[in-house]
Motif scaffolding. Structure first.
Motif, PDB file in Angstrom:
ATOM      1  N   LEU A 190       0.913  -1.245  -0.153  1.00 15.25           N
ATOM      2  CA  LEU A 190       0.110   0.099   0.064  1.00 15.25           C
ATOM      3  C   LEU A 190       0.766   1.226   0.086  1.00 15.25           C
ATOM      4  CD1 LEU A 190      -3.165  -0.152   0.507  1.00 15.25           C
ATOM      5  CD2 LEU A 190      -2.682   0.539   2.525  1.00 15.25           C
ATOM      6  N   TYR A 192       2.283   4.937   0.943  1.00 15.63           N
ATOM      7  CA  TYR A 192       2.247   5.648   1.988  1.00 15.63           C
ATOM      8  C   TYR A 192       2.711   7.081   1.673  1.00 15.63           C
ATOM      9  CZ  TYR A 192       6.805   4.450   3.676  1.00 15.63           C
ATOM     10  OH  TYR A 192       8.124   4.061   3.849  1.00 15.63           O
ATOM     11  N   TRP A 207       2.435   7.993   9.164  1.00 15.94           N
ATOM     12  CA  TRP A 207       1.500   7.116   8.139  1.00 15.94           C
ATOM     13  C   TRP A 207       0.465   6.369   9.276  1.00 15.94           C
ATOM     14  CZ3 TRP A 207      -0.159   2.455   6.181  1.00 15.94           C
ATOM     15  CH2 TRP A 207      -1.249   2.291   5.228  1.00 15.94           C
ATOM     16  N   LYS A 208      -0.745   6.630   9.075  1.00 11.98           N
ATOM     17  CA  LYS A 208      -1.742   5.642   9.700  1.00 11.98           C
ATOM     18  C   LYS A 208      -2.694   5.217   8.758  1.00 11.98           C
ATOM     19  CE  LYS A 208      -4.630   5.306  13.872  1.00 11.98           C
ATOM     20  NZ  LYS A 208      -5.010   5.775  14.812  1.00 11.98           N
ATOM     21  N   GLY A 209      -2.975   3.925   8.466  1.00 10.26           N
ATOM     22  CA  GLY A 209      -3.787   3.574   7.356  1.00 10.26           C
ATOM     23  C   GLY A 209      -4.205   2.226   7.806  1.00 10.26           C
ATOM     24  N   GLU A 210      -5.233   1.923   6.961  1.00  9.22           N
ATOM     25  CA  GLU A 210      -5.741   0.525   7.122  1.00  9.22           C
ATOM     26  C   GLU A 210      -5.306  -0.501   5.674  1.00  9.22           C
ATOM     27  OE1 GLU A 210     -10.108   0.151   6.795  1.00  9.22           O
ATOM     28  OE2 GLU A 210     -10.308   0.314   8.837  1.00  9.22           O
ATOM     29  N   ARG A 262      -9.438  -6.158   8.338  1.00 15.96           N
ATOM     30  CA  ARG A 262      -8.695  -4.970   8.097  1.00 15.96           C
ATOM     31  C   ARG A 262      -7.880  -4.813   9.269  1.00 15.96           C
ATOM     32  NH1 ARG A 262     -10.876  -1.055   4.679  1.00 15.96           N
ATOM     33  NH2 ARG A 262     -12.497  -1.825   3.371  1.00 15.96           N
ATOM     34  N   THR A 264      -5.111  -1.734  11.119  1.00 17.45           N
ATOM     35  CA  THR A 264      -4.799  -0.365  11.123  1.00 17.45           C
ATOM     36  C   THR A 264      -3.011  -0.479  11.384  1.00 17.45           C
ATOM     37  OG1 THR A 264      -6.796   0.726  11.453  1.00 17.45           O
ATOM     38  CG2 THR A 264      -5.062   2.099  12.038  1.00 17.45           C
ATOM     39  N   SER A 266       0.473   1.998  12.006  1.00 22.58           N
ATOM     40  CA  SER A 266       0.908   3.534  11.996  1.00 22.58           C
ATOM     41  C   SER A 266       2.306   3.379  12.262  1.00 22.58           C
ATOM     42  CB  SER A 266       0.172   4.107  12.828  1.00 22.58           C
ATOM     43  OG  SER A 266       0.421   3.615  14.100  1.00 22.58           O
TER      44      SER A 266
END
Ligand code: SAM
Length: 287
Positions: A190, A192, A207-210, A262, A264, A266
């Motif tokens: 993914l 970032y 970065w913080k994402g799923e 999913r 998360t 970070s």
């Protein structure tokens, strides 16, 4: 100077010899330099090492300033370049890339101080500083940059940390162009961060994402991927790419995951930071 400030800026000579045998790296740069350096143009290389990229540039350029800060390498670059016809157009300069500017404007800047994630080496801060000082001195448009851009991505993986029966969950580097049988991808990489060297450069990589799990397994690490866009060939609608070595960072607490779940993720670090800043900030949570 503090260790963190000089980090990644003194690479032993034998690493440089190894870098010469990395054909993906050299062929990518050679192709990008050939595509982007116009005959007779002026080129600056920041962090010249053995001088190999400056030599490629000198095949077309009228003048190449090759800046290297490590005096041992400066001597080695001069010695090696003197054995290569055409390298008379390369001037090796012992200087700090954070301070040096060429005597006149240049059309192209080459800089390869790249480590996966933009960690350790000073590519991003060096080029930020260069752009600001170049504009102040020359009041001229910025040159082209080789590489032009980078895309950074992160991928959830299940990684074997077994070394002949010795279990050691430690950061690992992987050759990006070979099969990694000890790594199972649990999701797609993914992106970032996308950085373009001609635009303003980021001061941090937060970065913080799923991520969506596509394969069930034990999520025990994240793999960091840096794809360098060395050049763009618009006429052929393609880019010239080179992947830095992958970095696999283990998680403190592995997490069993199912397909479709999913999680998360970070992390936080600044370009040029040690690996430990990334590994120490890496956190994962199930939604
Ligand atoms: C990854 S090596 C690449 C060397 C060479 N360009 C090549 O492609 O083989 C990065 C080089 O940048 C130099 N370097 C790092 N920080 C520097 C600085 N602040 N000023 C000048 N050179 C620097 C290092 O000594 C090293 O030779």
């Amino acid at each position: 100077m503090e260790e963190s400030a000089s980090l990644g800026q003194f690479i032993p000579l034998h690493y440089h010899y190894n870098m010469l045998s990395d054909t993906h790296r050299l062929q990518g740069f050679q192709e990008a330099i050939h595509a982007m350096v116009r005959p007779g143009s002026r080129v600056l290389e920041l962090g010249g090492g053995t001088g190999v990229l400056s030599f490629f540039a000198a095949r077309k350029a009228s003048k190449v300033w090759c800046v290297e800060r490590n005096p041992e390498l400066v001597r080695e670059a001069r010695r090696i370049l003197s054995r290569n016809p055409g390298a008379e157009r390369v001037e090796v300069i012992e200087a700090d890339a954070f301070e040096y500017l060429p005597p006149e404007p240049v059309e192209v800047v080459i800089c390869e101080m790249i480590h996966v994630g933009m960690l350790r080496e000073k590519q991003v801060p060096v080029l930020s500083s260069f752009k600001q000082r170049y504009r102040e001195k020359f009041h001229a448009p910025l040159p082209l940059f080789i590489p032009e851009a980078a895309i950074q991505a992160v991928q959830p993986v299940q990684q074997s940390f077994d070394f002949s029966g010795f279990h050691a969950p430690v950061p690992l580097f992987q050759h990006p162009y070979s099969m990694q049988s000890d790594t199972k991808g649990l999701g797609e990489p993914l992106p970032y961060q996308i950085l373009s060297y001609r635009e303003d450069l980021p001061g941090e990589c937060t970065w913080k994402g799923e991520v969506t799990v596509t394969e069930a397994g034990l999520l025990n690490a994240f793999r960091f991927i840096t794809k360098n866009i060395l050049g763009v060939v618009p006429a052929e609608n393609r880019t010239i790419d080179w992947f830095s070595q992958y970095l696999v960072v283990p998680l403190e607490e592995p997490l069993p995951v199912e397909r479709g779940e999913r999680v998360t993720v970070s992390f936080f670090y600044r370009p040029g930071d040690p690996l430990e800043t990334l590994s120490g900030s890496l956190a994962v949570m199930k939604d």
